[in-house]
Write an enzyme that holds these catalytic residues in place. Structure first.
Site, PDB file in Angstrom:
ATOM      1  N   TYR A 122       0.834  -1.192   0.000  1.00  0.00           N
ATOM      2  CA  TYR A 122       0.000   0.000   0.000  1.00  0.00           C
ATOM      3  C   TYR A 122       0.875   1.250   0.000  1.00  0.00           C
ATOM      4  O   TYR A 122       1.755   1.401   0.851  1.00  0.00           O
ATOM      5  CB  TYR A 122      -0.904   0.023   1.231  1.00  0.00           C
ATOM      6  CG  TYR A 122      -1.813   1.235   1.283  1.00  0.00           C
ATOM      7  CD1 TYR A 122      -2.930   1.309   0.451  1.00  0.00           C
ATOM      8  CD2 TYR A 122      -1.556   2.294   2.141  1.00  0.00           C
ATOM      9  CE1 TYR A 122      -3.772   2.416   0.484  1.00  0.00           C
ATOM     10  CE2 TYR A 122      -2.394   3.405   2.184  1.00  0.00           C
ATOM     11  CZ  TYR A 122      -3.496   3.457   1.356  1.00  0.00           C
ATOM     12  OH  TYR A 122      -4.317   4.554   1.388  1.00  0.00           O
ATOM     13  N   ASP A 140       9.111   2.907   0.703  1.00  0.00           N
ATOM     14  CA  ASP A 140       7.962   3.510   1.356  1.00  0.00           C
ATOM     15  C   ASP A 140       8.048   3.158   2.844  1.00  0.00           C
ATOM     16  O   ASP A 140       7.672   2.066   3.261  1.00  0.00           O
ATOM     17  CB  ASP A 140       6.667   2.977   0.745  1.00  0.00           C
ATOM     18  CG  ASP A 140       5.427   3.612   1.361  1.00  0.00           C
ATOM     19  OD1 ASP A 140       5.521   4.155   2.480  1.00  0.00           O
ATOM     20  OD2 ASP A 140       4.362   3.555   0.724  1.00  0.00           O
ATOM     21  N   LYS A 169       3.501   9.312   9.240  1.00  0.00           N
ATOM     22  CA  LYS A 169       3.005   8.657  10.443  1.00  0.00           C
ATOM     23  C   LYS A 169       3.799   8.981  11.700  1.00  0.00           C
ATOM     24  O   LYS A 169       3.623  10.034  12.296  1.00  0.00           O
ATOM     25  CB  LYS A 169       2.912   7.138  10.232  1.00  0.00           C
ATOM     26  CG  LYS A 169       1.764   6.712   9.304  1.00  0.00           C
ATOM     27  CD  LYS A 169       1.536   5.218   9.378  1.00  0.00           C
ATOM     28  CE  LYS A 169       0.510   4.731   8.371  1.00  0.00           C
ATOM     29  NZ  LYS A 169      -0.870   4.996   8.736  1.00  0.00           N
TER      30      LYS A 169
END
Length: 432
Positions: free
Chosen positions: A145, A248, A276
């Site tokens: 993702y 990522d 995050k």
């Protein structure tokens, strides 16, 4: 649910009048849930809902709450910035300090760019890769993702192995209504953890491939770690063929090491996506990489890029997690959880896989060995997990509503672990 959560149910019914699906993000309510639990407040490792129920939390706000909820030092830093101003759309000295610190933390990164979410940051990295190389195609992997945008959200969550097509040449699966089919034109989908397939694909299309993007640890599913030598081989292949490697690190960044997976595994990509955890719960994201790549002509705008509140939060978070022993203590806590869960599984005769990686841990029913790629994820017993999740919520332990990936924070304690393992033991007795 057996807990009294009537207020949450009422609030959700109200929310559906004015919000699509009744939530601001599809992550806030699992498809199998009648309604989501509404939060009231959090402190440390605990959350309270609007009906007064409290939970030991292992969601960490889907990753960002690395310091736990409402940490005093972080609150103080943000409040001091609030007094100075919450947003200017102008540079600040604090951003210079943050950029310098991030360049120290990320191996091989000379320049930093900022956005507000991981999706935006990955879009920037796609554009940077194409600008720098002059090529258009990008390899991404099944189940990984990288955000919700059209080009990013391909083959993220296929419904079945059959829908994925042949393993050596997977089909491209769109994820949303309204997604442009043409978004797949320059995306190549491959299985992960298979260096032979990657090598054959690069050999065939190397003059067209701008970049390979990967989660260095596949945390979008029940966590799947890279096979020994896989990341190293990926790094060498891309380097030898003038292809950029993008890590990522939206999930792994600042969670498995201060410098993320690249520090943990000793593999340095060309570009990094981060978000995050590094601001302790405040919305900020960005990219990092070599000067020549970031200065290749891409100039992303964004009114809220590097908002000073988020910069203040990031600076303080980095200061706290840089203190000696921080990561060792988090790993000690997740080691205790892992060992405790595996001991309970043996005692109750439950087939499961429980593992950890510093501040992240996992629990998957129906398997007793690590998975290698997303297709292995279909072996996981999701039905049993959902029963387990519901029972744990009723006992005051909050887990992921859809998959066995969990986070701890610097606020989690041995007492939390003891109480969690007691709950797990009670739930195993109920279920098995």
């Amino acid at each position: 649910m057996t807990k009294n959560t009537g207020t949450s149910k009422r609030l959700f019914n109200e929310a559906q009048l004015h919000m699509v699906g009744g939530v601001a993000s599809s992550l806030h309510k699992a498809a199998h849930e009648e309604y989501p639990i509404y939060a009231s407040h959090g402190k440390g490792s605990r959350l309270w809902d609007v009906d007064g129920n409290d939970y030991i939390d292992y969601m960490g706000s889907f990753g960002p709450s690395l310091l736990g909820f409402s940490p005093p030092e972080l609150n103080k830093a943000v409040c001091e910035q609030i007094e100075r101003g919450t947003h200017f759309a102008m540079p600040t000295e604090s951003l210079n300090k943050l950029s310098s610190r991030l360049a120290e933390i990320f191996p091989g990164s000379e320049m930093i760019g900022y956005q507000s979410s991981g999706t935006e940051a990955n879009l920037v990295n796609f554009r940077l890769a194409r600008s720098f190389t002059g090529k258009n195609k990008i390899i991404k992997f099944e189940g990984h993702y990288h955000g919700w945008a059209d080009e990013l959200s391909i083959s993220v969550k296929p419904m079945s192995i059959k829908s994925m097509g042949p393993r050596n040449k997977p089909w491209k699966c769109l994820e949303s209504a309204g997604q442009l089919p043409s978004a797949t034109d320059n995306i190549i989908i491959l299985p992960w953890n298979d260096i032979d397939v990657l090598e054959r694909t690069i050999k065939r299309y190397k003059d067209e491939i701008a970049a390979v993007i990967t989660e260095p640890v596949m945390y979008n599913a029940e966590p799947i770690k890279p096979l020994p030598g896989y990341l190293e081989a990926m790094r060498q292949l891309t380097k030898d063929n003038d292809i950029l490697l993008i890590f990522d690190e939206v999930i792994t960044g600042f969670r498995i090491a201060l410098g993320g997976a690249q520090e943990h595994y000793g593999v340095v990509p060309d570009l990094v996506t981060f978000a995050k955890a590094f601001a302790g719960g405040y919305p900020i994201a960005g990219v990092a990489g070599r000067k020549e790549i970031l200065e290749s002509g891409v100039h992303p705008a964004g009114t809220f890029n590097a908002n000073p509140l988020c910069v203040a939060a990031a600076l303080k978070t980095l200061e706290i997690i840089s203190r000696p022993g921080t990561y060792e203590e988090m790993e000690r806590i997740t080691n205790r959880i892992k060992d405790g869960v595996n001991d309970l599984a043996r005692r109750h005769g439950v087939k499961l896989w429980c593992d950890n990686q510093v501040s992240i841990w996992q629990l998957s029913f129906g398997i007793d060995a690590p998975m290698k790629d997303f297709r292995d994820n279909f072996k996981v017993d999701k039905k049993t997990y959902l029963d387990f999740y519901t029972r744990c919520m009723n006992h005051g332990v909050r887990l992921h509503s859809g998959r066995g990936r969990f986070y701890i924070s610097t606020a989690h304690t041995d007492e939390d672990v003891d109480m969690t393992l007691e709950v797990f033991s009670d739930v195993f007795k109920e279920m098995f």
